[in-house]
Design a protein around this motif. Sequence first.
Motif, PDB file in Angstrom:
ATOM      1  N   GLY A 176       0.836  -1.196   0.000  1.00  0.00           N
ATOM      2  CA  GLY A 176       0.000   0.000   0.000  1.00  0.00           C
ATOM      3  C   GLY A 176       0.866   1.239   0.000  1.00  0.00           C
ATOM      4  O   GLY A 176       2.090   1.183  -0.158  1.00  0.00           O
ATOM      5  N   LEU A 177       0.242   2.374   0.207  1.00  0.00           N
ATOM      6  CA  LEU A 177       0.975   3.632   0.187  1.00  0.00           C
ATOM      7  C   LEU A 177       1.854   3.773   1.421  1.00  0.00           C
ATOM      8  O   LEU A 177       1.416   3.454   2.542  1.00  0.00           O
ATOM      9  CB  LEU A 177      -0.004   4.801   0.111  1.00  0.00           C
ATOM     10  N   LYS A 196      -0.826  -9.727  17.794  1.00  0.00           N
ATOM     11  CA  LYS A 196      -1.302  -8.724  16.844  1.00  0.00           C
ATOM     12  C   LYS A 196      -0.400  -7.503  16.897  1.00  0.00           C
ATOM     13  O   LYS A 196       0.019  -7.073  17.976  1.00  0.00           O
ATOM     14  CB  LYS A 196      -2.744  -8.333  17.148  1.00  0.00           C
ATOM     15  N   MET A 197      -0.101  -6.968  15.735  1.00  0.00           N
ATOM     16  CA  MET A 197       0.748  -5.787  15.689  1.00  0.00           C
ATOM     17  C   MET A 197       0.345  -4.913  14.508  1.00  0.00           C
ATOM     18  O   MET A 197      -0.203  -5.403  13.513  1.00  0.00           O
ATOM     19  CB  MET A 197       2.228  -6.179  15.573  1.00  0.00           C
ATOM     20  N   THR A 198       0.584  -3.610  14.662  1.00  0.00           N
ATOM     21  CA  THR A 198       0.293  -2.659  13.595  1.00  0.00           C
ATOM     22  C   THR A 198       1.601  -2.189  12.977  1.00  0.00           C
ATOM     23  O   THR A 198       2.495  -1.714  13.674  1.00  0.00           O
ATOM     24  CB  THR A 198      -0.500  -1.458  14.130  1.00  0.00           C
ATOM     25  N   LEU A 199       1.714  -2.355  11.663  1.00  0.00           N
ATOM     26  CA  LEU A 199       2.929  -1.974  10.942  1.00  0.00           C
ATOM     27  C   LEU A 199       2.621  -0.807  10.022  1.00  0.00           C
ATOM     28  O   LEU A 199       1.579  -0.781   9.363  1.00  0.00           O
ATOM     29  CB  LEU A 199       3.459  -3.147  10.126  1.00  0.00           C
ATOM     30  N   THR A 200       3.508   0.162   9.984  1.00  0.00           N
ATOM     31  CA  THR A 200       3.357   1.300   9.080  1.00  0.00           C
ATOM     32  C   THR A 200       4.166   1.045   7.826  1.00  0.00           C
ATOM     33  O   THR A 200       5.378   0.832   7.883  1.00  0.00           O
ATOM     34  CB  THR A 200       3.826   2.601   9.752  1.00  0.00           C
ATOM     35  N   ARG A 201       3.493   1.052   6.696  1.00  0.00           N
ATOM     36  CA  ARG A 201       4.165   0.773   5.427  1.00  0.00           C
ATOM     37  C   ARG A 201       5.198   1.846   5.113  1.00  0.00           C
ATOM     38  O   ARG A 201       5.009   3.017   5.427  1.00  0.00           O
ATOM     39  CB  ARG A 201       3.153   0.684   4.291  1.00  0.00           C
TER      40      ARG A 201
END
Length: 497
Positions: A176-177, A196-201
Amino acid sequence: MNHRLESFTWAATSALLTAAIFLTTVSSQGIAHAQADDNDSATAEPDEDYYELMRVFVDTFQQIDRNYVKEVDRRELVDAAVRGMLSELDPYSNYISPDDVERFTEAITQEFGGVGIRVGFDDEMRAIEITTPIPGSPAYRAGIKSGDRIVEIDGEAVRDFPKNREMDRAVELLRGLPGESVEVAVRRAASGEVEKMTLTRELIQLDTVMGNTYNEDGTWNFMFDDELKIGYARLTHFTSRSAGELREALKTLRKDDMKAFILDLRFNPGGQLQSAIDISDLFIEEGRIVSTEGRNSRPRSWSAKRFGTFTGFPMAILINRYSASASEIVSACLQDHDRAVVIGERSWGKGSVQNVIELEEGNSQLKLTTASYHRPSGKNIHRFPNAKESDEWGVMPNDGYLVKFTMEEMTKYQEDRRDRDIVDPQDPVESTFEDTQLEKAIEYLKAELGVDSEETEDSVEEKAASGSEEESEEADADEAEVSLRELFYQFPKQLVG
């Protein structure tokens, strides 16, 4: 009345389409002629011929659209017509549809917006398996490791992904962007627990220049032999960044007192012409690098510049039957200038240049062969249809340095390389494959450095001979996999998120 109106409408549409195609053709022809020197290499055909030929196309399109037994998608018809035209040219000219433009661009640039992981699909567990995180990427910094499995992406369970499209769907969701975030659920290989983890592209730029092993921090180690000071670099593609990456690797090696160098171009399908020119220029101080010539383009040649050249050390280049295009430009250039000894197998044999032309304001693209290139010596590289083994094509290893892999050896090499490319500083994988091509390069460089080789010349020749015995068998196997290889060279698919 309706029938007459429909006929009138189709007649008008046919005329407009024919005129539009005609004008586009003439316009393109004019541009091509303007690029030629005094139009010497371009001969204009009568405009009436174009008009008549375009009318055949439009009339056929009309008949199919109106009268075929089933309703057809007009877009698919046009796409198929374009592909049909290109199929009459050569294997390297092709059409990139709107659905494939993004993937094609990523294959060329080796960069995309994502989290930085190489993945495979675990069919038994119905999960996306992490092959390796890319050093420095969001996934790497988050502590994702090889063997971990992604079971959910943005709330969508992997087990519910469409059958046989699991990988495509995973890559679609992970990419994604840059700056946007994606939530993943990861089942840890060590504990089995789901986290669970949140990754910033981020913009992921895949390395095109790699070493043989990793350093402890996950970066590539380009010094193959610390004692003999033999450097080593693998080049996987030729992108706009490749020359800069290789230059930095060479600077590091020079600081570490490198005495000899190996450039590994095996399995490299090529890439940008300018990148091949820049990389060749890193190693020679003067003389021609490559020249190109096309029907509607000015003949050009590129020569080396002395500034920034890395000299003063012997050099070996490794190639195999999958080294193509830009790989052949570099290996042929350095071979013709006696700058490096080429070791391995005869290369693929692709001596043509493709231009990527935007269609529909960039929504689709045309990859068209517009010129051929020639090595400094003037010898032919291109493998033409029906070419025989005895013909002149490709880049041949230097005399005495032909070392062939059997198909089984090639498969084992790729498996070994894949396993060792996993980033795991705590438990690096040791090589179990006897790489006779690399060993031959080491033997050559040792001789150049005045070091006695542990392997006698006779034993190496025996290995090369055993590979030659399987030459005809391998040639038959090559023919059977031509379509697979052409797909690889035209459209490498990176399973990276």
